[in-house]
Design a protein around this motif. Structure first.
Motif, short mmCIF file in Angstrom:
data_model
loop_
_atom_site.label_atom_id
_atom_site.label_comp_id
_atom_site.label_asym_id
_atom_site.label_seq_id
_atom_site.Cartn_x
_atom_site.Cartn_y
_atom_site.Cartn_z
N GLU A 91 -36.74 -44.73 -3.04
CA GLU A 91 -36.24 -45.74 -3.46
C GLU A 91 -36.99 -46.19 -4.75
O GLU A 91 -36.27 -46.96 -5.64
N ALA A 143 -38.59 -41.90 2.21
CA ALA A 143 -37.18 -42.80 1.62
C ALA A 143 -37.65 -43.78 0.69
O ALA A 143 -37.08 -44.27 -0.22
N ALA A 144 -38.80 -44.56 1.08
CA ALA A 144 -39.39 -45.64 0.47
C ALA A 144 -39.83 -44.99 -0.74
O ALA A 144 -39.59 -45.80 -1.81
N CYS A 145 -40.40 -43.96 -0.90
CA CYS A 145 -40.76 -43.63 -2.35
C CYS A 145 -39.97 -43.30 -3.07
O CYS A 145 -39.80 -43.61 -4.28
N SER A 172 -48.96 -49.52 6.73
CA SER A 172 -47.83 -49.44 7.66
C SER A 172 -47.36 -50.89 7.98
O SER A 172 -48.03 -51.69 7.65
N PRO A 173 -46.24 -50.76 8.51
CA PRO A 173 -45.84 -52.36 8.92
C PRO A 173 -46.63 -53.16 9.83
O PRO A 173 -46.66 -54.23 9.90
N GLU A 186 -39.99 -39.38 7.38
CA GLU A 186 -38.71 -39.60 6.70
C GLU A 186 -38.52 -41.01 6.26
O GLU A 186 -37.81 -41.47 5.20
N GLN A 187 -39.07 -42.11 6.71
CA GLN A 187 -39.27 -43.53 6.32
C GLN A 187 -40.25 -43.48 5.13
O GLN A 187 -39.83 -44.39 4.24
N GLY A 188 -41.36 -42.80 5.17
CA GLY A 188 -42.07 -42.93 4.00
C GLY A 188 -41.49 -42.29 2.90
O GLY A 188 -41.49 -42.85 1.79
N GLY A 209 -43.67 -40.35 10.68
CA GLY A 209 -42.77 -41.15 10.04
C GLY A 209 -42.45 -40.89 8.62
O GLY A 209 -42.23 -41.70 7.66
#
Length: 99
Positions: free
Chosen positions: A88, A84-86, A3-4, A80-82, A78
């Protein structure tokens, strides 16, 4: 996954079926660092299908959960964020002709 805030999380993906260059089916869940599934978190099933188009490749990605509550849990964590990163990262691999 990291995580960040530098928290580490592990996931386990089991491949249920694979059709090379066409699709695969998975069972996906969170686990500990030894691969033991966390029974308090949702486990999903998914299908990923690749289709050639005139301009490249279309990837259809569908995940299925047992209930709306499981989806809400994952979204709060999280998802949606995870995802999206995959996606990308997948797009970058396609752009580089690595897959």
């Amino acid at each position: 996954m990291v995580s960040p805030e530098n928290e580490k999380h592990w996931g386990r993906m089991e491949y249920i079926a694979i059709m090379p260059h066409k699709s695969f089916e998975i069972k996906d869940g969170f686990c500990d660092e030894d691969g033991n599934i966390n029974p308090s978190l949702p486990v999903s099933k998914g299908t990923i299908v690749f289709a050639q188009t005139a301009s490249g490749t279309l990837v259809e990605f569908k995940m299925f959960y047992s209930s709306e509550k499981e989806i809400e849990t994952i979204v709060k964590m999280g998802f949606e964020q995870g995802i999206a990163a995959c996606l990308e990262q997948l797009e970058a691999l396609f752009q580089e002709n690595k897959i």
